[in-house]
Write an enzyme that holds these catalytic residues in place. Sequence first.
Site, PDB file in Angstrom:
ATOM      1  N   TYR A  38       0.856  -1.190   0.000  1.00 17.21           N
ATOM      2  CA  TYR A  38       0.000   0.000   0.000  1.00 17.21           C
ATOM      3  C   TYR A  38       0.894   1.243   0.000  1.00 17.21           C
ATOM      4  O   TYR A  38       0.855   2.074   0.902  1.00 17.21           O
ATOM      5  CB  TYR A  38      -0.987   0.004   1.163  1.00 17.21           C
ATOM      6  CG  TYR A  38      -2.292   0.672   0.770  1.00 17.21           C
ATOM      7  CD1 TYR A  38      -3.191  -0.002  -0.051  1.00 17.21           C
ATOM      8  CD2 TYR A  38      -2.590   1.962   1.160  1.00 17.21           C
ATOM      9  CE1 TYR A  38      -4.364   0.603  -0.463  1.00 17.21           C
ATOM     10  CE2 TYR A  38      -3.764   2.573   0.748  1.00 17.21           C
ATOM     11  CZ  TYR A  38      -4.638   1.888  -0.061  1.00 17.21           C
ATOM     12  OH  TYR A  38      -5.805   2.496  -0.474  1.00 17.21           O
ATOM     13  N   HIS A  40       3.038   4.638  -0.657  1.00 15.24           N
ATOM     14  CA  HIS A  40       2.717   6.065  -0.733  1.00 15.24           C
ATOM     15  C   HIS A  40       3.996   6.843  -1.022  1.00 15.24           C
ATOM     16  O   HIS A  40       5.053   6.253  -1.302  1.00 15.24           O
ATOM     17  CB  HIS A  40       2.048   6.535   0.561  1.00 15.24           C
ATOM     18  CG  HIS A  40       2.777   6.147   1.804  1.00 15.24           C
ATOM     19  ND1 HIS A  40       4.016   6.631   2.138  1.00 15.24           N
ATOM     20  CD2 HIS A  40       2.437   5.301   2.825  1.00 15.24           C
ATOM     21  CE1 HIS A  40       4.415   6.133   3.293  1.00 15.24           C
ATOM     22  NE2 HIS A  40       3.485   5.315   3.724  1.00 15.24           N
ATOM     23  N   HIS A  43       7.235   5.754   0.718  1.00 17.66           N
ATOM     24  CA  HIS A  43       7.913   4.622   0.079  1.00 17.66           C
ATOM     25  C   HIS A  43       8.586   5.052  -1.224  1.00 17.66           C
ATOM     26  O   HIS A  43       9.696   4.609  -1.545  1.00 17.66           O
ATOM     27  CB  HIS A  43       6.907   3.508  -0.230  1.00 17.66           C
ATOM     28  CG  HIS A  43       6.237   2.919   0.960  1.00 17.66           C
ATOM     29  ND1 HIS A  43       4.930   3.184   1.275  1.00 17.66           N
ATOM     30  CD2 HIS A  43       6.699   2.088   1.937  1.00 17.66           C
ATOM     31  CE1 HIS A  43       4.594   2.521   2.374  1.00 17.66           C
ATOM     32  NE2 HIS A  43       5.655   1.859   2.802  1.00 17.66           N
ATOM     33  N   GLN A  66       4.842  -9.895  12.733  1.00 15.37           N
ATOM     34  CA  GLN A  66       5.007  -8.663  13.500  1.00 15.37           C
ATOM     35  C   GLN A  66       3.697  -8.064  13.984  1.00 15.37           C
ATOM     36  O   GLN A  66       3.677  -6.967  14.540  1.00 15.37           O
ATOM     37  CB  GLN A  66       5.801  -7.637  12.691  1.00 15.37           C
ATOM     38  CG  GLN A  66       5.111  -7.078  11.473  1.00 15.37           C
ATOM     39  CD  GLN A  66       6.076  -6.308  10.592  1.00 15.37           C
ATOM     40  OE1 GLN A  66       6.997  -6.866  10.002  1.00 15.37           O
ATOM     41  NE2 GLN A  66       5.877  -4.996  10.494  1.00 15.37           N
ATOM     42  N   GLU A 153      12.692   7.137   8.349  1.00 15.57           N
ATOM     43  CA  GLU A 153      12.980   7.609   9.710  1.00 15.57           C
ATOM     44  C   GLU A 153      11.718   7.792  10.541  1.00 15.57           C
ATOM     45  O   GLU A 153      11.805   8.000  11.749  1.00 15.57           O
ATOM     46  CB  GLU A 153      13.782   8.905   9.640  1.00 15.57           C
ATOM     47  CG  GLU A 153      15.194   8.686   9.088  1.00 15.57           C
ATOM     48  CD  GLU A 153      15.985   9.961   8.916  1.00 15.57           C
ATOM     49  OE1 GLU A 153      15.394  11.069   9.080  1.00 15.57           O
ATOM     50  OE2 GLU A 153      17.198   9.884   8.612  1.00 15.57           O
TER      51      GLU A 153
END
EC number: 6.3.2.1
Length: 287
Positions: A38, A40, A43, A66, A153
């Site tokens: 997904y 955006h 990314h 996770q 980050e």
Amino acid sequence: MKENTNMKIVKTIEEVRQCVKEWRREGLSIGFVPTMGYLHEGHQSLINRAGENDRVVVSIFVNPMQFGPKEDLASYPRDLERDSRLCRDNGVDLIFHPEPEEMYDAGFCSYVDMSVLTEELCGISRPVHFRGVCTVVLKLFNIVTPDRAYFGEKDAQQLAIIKRMVKDLNLNAEVIGCPIVREFDGLAKSSRNTYLNAEERKAALVLYGSIRLGKKLIKDGERDAAVLIKAMKEFIQKEPLAKIDYLKAVDAMSMRQVEKLDRKVLVAMAVVIGKTRLIDNFTFERN
């Protein structure tokens, strides 16, 4: 980066390894962007940075390991067609999109556990999360064998943990952190932003508002972590839809809480807006 009309999408580990073997034979460098899909603009910024390598691999895998039992594994947004288009338009050479069974067979029982860095912040409310992150990232590194891997980050604790894992386990990959990408109004880009309705989307701006407040206090000379965090919490608590999971100032390397801003410090938060848990942060480094 230019559109790559020759981009491949593969689902098996063997196919990835075959591509990588061919690239290595040609002496090409490999950049890697691990994602849960997904995609955006955040990314996209990682993919564009990875373009400094000869070849770019993106993994799209919603990693079940996770997610806790009450978390959003089933509802996590997925759209491979949309993701593929973004990757192709930004010059990606290979998408690795495995099924869970390809990554974890029926007898799977090997994990990566880490202490210290995983015991604060997200590690408190999501106790299984970083075990899953470290395990899948190590597996992906072993499959793709990248020269460089790129992480946002925004997930600052995750970035610190992965850098430490690479160092501790002598992995042959450089981990590169890339800046947070924000919406026009300051909200950090996240796949989970799609969960927010209009009212919640407006309320979510309280995260960035608190960051702006924190930065201003520091600019004005505040160095007491408790004073800083108290002011930021009070700001967030004025928003009725916001519930603070954590908001802390920690050493950027060890993730341990600090009393003074006298080193590189990460100010990180997780805030639940409605039912959606959002994270954000900023870093202060003494001159």
